[in-house]
Scaffold this motif. Structure first.
Motif, short mmCIF file in Angstrom:
data_model
loop_
_atom_site.label_atom_id
_atom_site.label_comp_id
_atom_site.label_asym_id
_atom_site.label_seq_id
_atom_site.Cartn_x
_atom_site.Cartn_y
_atom_site.Cartn_z
N SER A 120 105.46 10.96 -25.72
CA SER A 120 104.86 11.56 -24.76
C SER A 120 103.42 10.78 -24.15
N PHE A 121 103.10 9.74 -24.96
CA PHE A 121 101.73 9.19 -24.89
C PHE A 121 101.71 7.94 -25.04
N PRO A 122 100.95 7.09 -24.91
CA PRO A 122 100.96 5.84 -25.21
C PRO A 122 100.48 5.61 -26.49
N PHE A 123 101.00 4.67 -27.44
CA PHE A 123 100.79 4.06 -28.83
C PHE A 123 101.10 3.06 -28.80
N ILE A 124 100.03 1.96 -29.00
CA ILE A 124 100.14 0.62 -29.16
C ILE A 124 99.43 -0.06 -30.41
N VAL A 125 99.88 -1.17 -30.79
CA VAL A 125 99.35 -2.18 -31.75
C VAL A 125 98.82 -3.39 -31.39
N PHE A 126 98.18 -3.79 -32.08
CA PHE A 126 97.76 -5.13 -32.27
C PHE A 126 98.25 -6.03 -33.34
N GLU A 127 99.08 -6.93 -32.96
CA GLU A 127 99.72 -7.94 -33.97
C GLU A 127 99.63 -9.29 -33.58
N GLU A 153 89.71 -5.34 -42.44
CA GLU A 153 89.12 -6.94 -42.73
C GLU A 153 89.49 -7.37 -41.40
N ALA A 154 89.52 -6.76 -40.17
CA ALA A 154 89.94 -7.52 -38.76
C ALA A 154 88.78 -6.81 -37.84
N GLN A 155 87.83 -6.26 -38.35
CA GLN A 155 86.52 -5.68 -37.63
C GLN A 155 85.76 -6.93 -37.30
N GLY A 156 85.07 -6.83 -36.06
CA GLY A 156 84.33 -7.54 -35.35
C GLY A 156 85.14 -8.68 -34.83
N LYS A 157 86.25 -8.48 -34.44
CA LYS A 157 87.03 -9.70 -33.66
C LYS A 157 87.43 -9.15 -32.57
N GLN A 158 86.90 -8.25 -31.67
CA GLN A 158 87.12 -7.45 -30.71
C GLN A 158 88.44 -7.02 -30.43
N ILE A 159 89.22 -6.74 -31.44
CA ILE A 159 90.58 -6.09 -31.42
C ILE A 159 90.32 -4.70 -30.78
N GLY A 160 89.47 -4.05 -31.36
CA GLY A 160 89.23 -2.67 -30.76
C GLY A 160 89.17 -2.53 -29.32
N THR A 161 88.47 -3.56 -28.68
CA THR A 161 87.94 -3.61 -27.38
C THR A 161 89.39 -3.91 -26.59
N LYS A 162 90.35 -4.93 -27.27
CA LYS A 162 91.39 -5.10 -26.55
C LYS A 162 92.41 -4.08 -26.59
N LEU A 163 92.37 -3.29 -27.62
CA LEU A 163 93.36 -2.20 -27.60
C LEU A 163 93.00 -1.16 -26.47
N TYR A 164 91.52 -0.86 -26.49
CA TYR A 164 90.99 0.16 -26.04
C TYR A 164 91.24 -0.12 -24.26
N THR A 165 91.03 -1.55 -24.01
CA THR A 165 91.45 -1.95 -22.65
C THR A 165 92.74 -1.52 -22.29
N GLU A 166 93.92 -2.01 -23.13
CA GLU A 166 95.24 -1.73 -22.66
C GLU A 166 95.46 -0.07 -22.70
N LEU A 167 94.81 0.64 -23.70
CA LEU A 167 95.23 2.01 -23.69
C LEU A 167 94.69 2.73 -22.87
N LEU A 168 93.37 2.32 -22.22
CA LEU A 168 92.99 3.11 -21.11
C LEU A 168 93.47 2.49 -19.71
N ALA A 169 93.95 1.53 -19.63
CA ALA A 169 94.63 0.98 -18.46
C ALA A 169 96.25 1.92 -18.33
N GLU A 170 96.90 2.16 -19.47
CA GLU A 170 98.09 2.86 -19.39
C GLU A 170 97.76 4.33 -19.16
N LEU A 171 96.75 5.01 -19.82
CA LEU A 171 96.36 6.24 -19.36
C LEU A 171 96.06 6.37 -17.81
N LYS A 172 95.32 5.60 -17.26
CA LYS A 172 95.04 5.50 -15.96
C LYS A 172 96.27 5.49 -15.12
#
Length: 160
Positions: free
Chosen positions: A48-55, A88-107
């Motif tokens: 029912s909802f977006p569920f994405i991963v950064f690989e 070990e992946a913090q500080g690499k802007q991965i959260g920003t990239k994931l949130y950008t995509e998630l929010l676009a999908e939700l919009k």
């Protein structure tokens, strides 16, 4: 690469999440999840909802999804967002990239309000949410108890 979650991702996701269960106050879960737990989560949420991963290089470094905010029908245009990164992946802007995509999908799916619930203190998550325009709308004091201490929870809201 950001892509939709696959059921085969469950073990990597449970490994990411269980780090936070066992070592941090970020989640109030205190018992590690199993692969089967995450299989169920993936199947239920992704229907029912977006569920994405950064690989990257066949390794999942983070994931994000939206889920029901509350059960009543009037809340159907409001969702709660979740994002977790490999520790070990913090500080690499991965959260920003994931949130950008998630929010676009939700919009694109015409959701109206996104709510993020955060254990406090959590400066990194607060900064991530506020970077996207989320505003703090609630602060509940000492509502959680983990690692022998009382913890606060805050809620941030974004209207799309």
């Amino acid at each position: 690469m950001i892509r939709n979650v696959h059921i085969e991702d469950a073990q990597q996701l449970v490994d990411i999440y269980n780090y936070y269960v066992l070592n941090t106050i970020v989640t109030f879960d205190d018992v590690p999840f199993t692969n089967e737990d995450f299989n169920e989560k993936i199947n239920t949420i992704s229907k029912s909802f977006p569920f994405i991963v950064f690989e990257e290089d066949d390794k999942i470094l983070g994931y994000a999804y939206a889920n029901k905010w509350r059960e009543k029908p009037a809340y159907k245009q409001t969702v709660e967002s979740t994002v977790y990164l490999h520790h070990e992946a913090q500080g690499k802007q991965i959260g920003t990239k994931l949130y950008t995509e998630l929010l676009a999908e939700l919009k694109n799916q015409n959701y109206h309000v996104i709510v993020g619930g955060l254990t406090l203190p959590n400066d990194a998550s607060v900064k991530l949410h506020e970077k996207f325009g989320f505003k703090q709308v609630a602060h509940f004091k000492e509502v959680g108890f983990k690692f022998n201490k009382w913890l606060d929870v805050g809620f941030w809201q974004l209207n799309l």
